[in-house]
Design an enzyme around this catalytic site. Structure first.
Site, mmCIF file in Angstrom:
data_model
loop_
_atom_site.group_PDB
_atom_site.id
_atom_site.type_symbol
_atom_site.label_atom_id
_atom_site.label_comp_id
_atom_site.label_asym_id
_atom_site.label_seq_id
_atom_site.Cartn_x
_atom_site.Cartn_y
_atom_site.Cartn_z
ATOM 1 N N GLN A 63 42.488 73.406 27.527
ATOM 2 C CA GLN A 63 41.573 74.240 26.743
ATOM 3 C C GLN A 63 40.686 75.081 27.653
ATOM 4 O OE1 GLN A 63 39.939 72.422 23.167
ATOM 5 N NE2 GLN A 63 37.914 73.080 23.824
ATOM 6 N N ASP A 64 39.717 74.465 28.296
ATOM 7 C CA ASP A 64 38.905 75.200 29.268
ATOM 8 C C ASP A 64 38.547 74.246 30.403
ATOM 9 O OD1 ASP A 64 37.081 73.704 27.779
ATOM 10 O OD2 ASP A 64 35.579 75.278 27.665
ATOM 11 N N PRO A 65 38.029 74.760 31.511
ATOM 12 C CA PRO A 65 37.798 73.902 32.679
ATOM 13 C C PRO A 65 36.773 72.803 32.388
ATOM 14 C CG PRO A 65 37.706 76.237 33.288
ATOM 15 C CD PRO A 65 37.723 76.182 31.796
ATOM 16 N N VAL A 127 34.011 78.434 32.492
ATOM 17 C CA VAL A 127 33.128 77.754 31.536
ATOM 18 C C VAL A 127 31.727 77.672 32.145
ATOM 19 C CG1 VAL A 127 33.520 75.386 32.404
ATOM 20 C CG2 VAL A 127 33.059 75.731 29.973
ATOM 21 N N ASN A 133 33.749 75.096 26.059
ATOM 22 C CA ASN A 133 34.179 76.234 25.227
ATOM 23 C C ASN A 133 33.232 77.422 25.260
ATOM 24 O OD1 ASN A 133 36.721 76.139 24.110
ATOM 25 N ND2 ASN A 133 36.121 74.682 22.531
#
Length: 223
Positions: A63-65, A127, A133
């Site tokens: 999804q994101d870091p 991020v 997110n």
């Protein structure tokens, strides 16, 4: 300045000229200047640098870091050497042990996977510290969709491992010649609802072998 140093450059160089990317770049320059952003700006494209387009056999979409200090370094789910494995990665290692008998390593640095053709790609590549997110809406999805689309255009089949709803939303971009493995996310919130026991690693290897390719050696050695 050439951002990507391998065969991804030819495939993605036009993206860096697009209006959305120019806006994204401006936004990131401001964010890195005024806030704590992960990963380090020189690590943003590590997923593409560690695994060239030609070498991709498997994609694990994140999804994101990670948004804690010293964790993210540009590969989805991976952390820098010496940093304890976060809960999702601990669950990935547990499933790997139950699926293929791999020992659980004393770290969470997944470079060995990347070097064998496992593209560890997040859908957002940056991020804000402590804010999951937080960069989901600044343009990264458009860029990473292009990465997925470029792989989808290959006739040579790729294994796509899609954990959780965010990753599974990308299924519509992926051509039917590719092999898709889906389950809930390995996060502690959902792992017991279908991630544990899903055997993604053996499924990926069985498919690669069926295509006449070398399977991935998923065992991460201790350091």
């Amino acid at each position: 300045m050439q951002i990507l140093k391998n065969d991804w450059h030819e495939l993605l160089k036009d993206e860096f000229e697009q209006e959305y990317y120019q806006q994204l770049r401006k936004h990131l320059i401001q964010e890195y200047r005024t806030r704590t952003i992960y990963p380090d700006m020189y690590d943003i494209f590590n997923a593409l640098h560690f695994t060239s387009y030609q070498d991709v056999k498997v994609v694990i979409l994140g999804q994101d870091p990670y948004h804690g200090p010293n964790q993210a370094h540009g590969l989805s789910f991976s952390v820098k050497p010496g940093v304890p494995a976060p809960p999702s990665l601990q669950n990935i290692f547990k499933e790997l042990q139950s699926d293929l008998g791999c020992r659980i390593p004393n770290h969470g640095y997944l470079k060995k996977w990347a070097e064998q053709g496992v593209l560890l790609l997040n859908t957002s590549l940056t991020v804000r510290a402590g804010q999951a997110n937080s960069h989901a809406q600044i343009g990264w999805h458009q860029f990473t969709d292009k990465v997925i689309a470029a792989l989808s255009q290959r006739q040579d089949p790729v294994v796509f491992i899609l954990w959780g709803k965010n990753a599974q939303a990308k299924q519509s971009i992926i051509g039917s010649q590719h092999f898709i493995i889906k389950s809930v996310h390995p996060s502690p919130l959902s792992a017991h609802a279908g991630f544990f026991g899903s055997k993604p690693f053996s499924k990926a290897n069985n498919f690669l072998v069926s295509q006449g390719k070398e399977p991935i050696d998923w065992q991460i050695e201790d350091i």
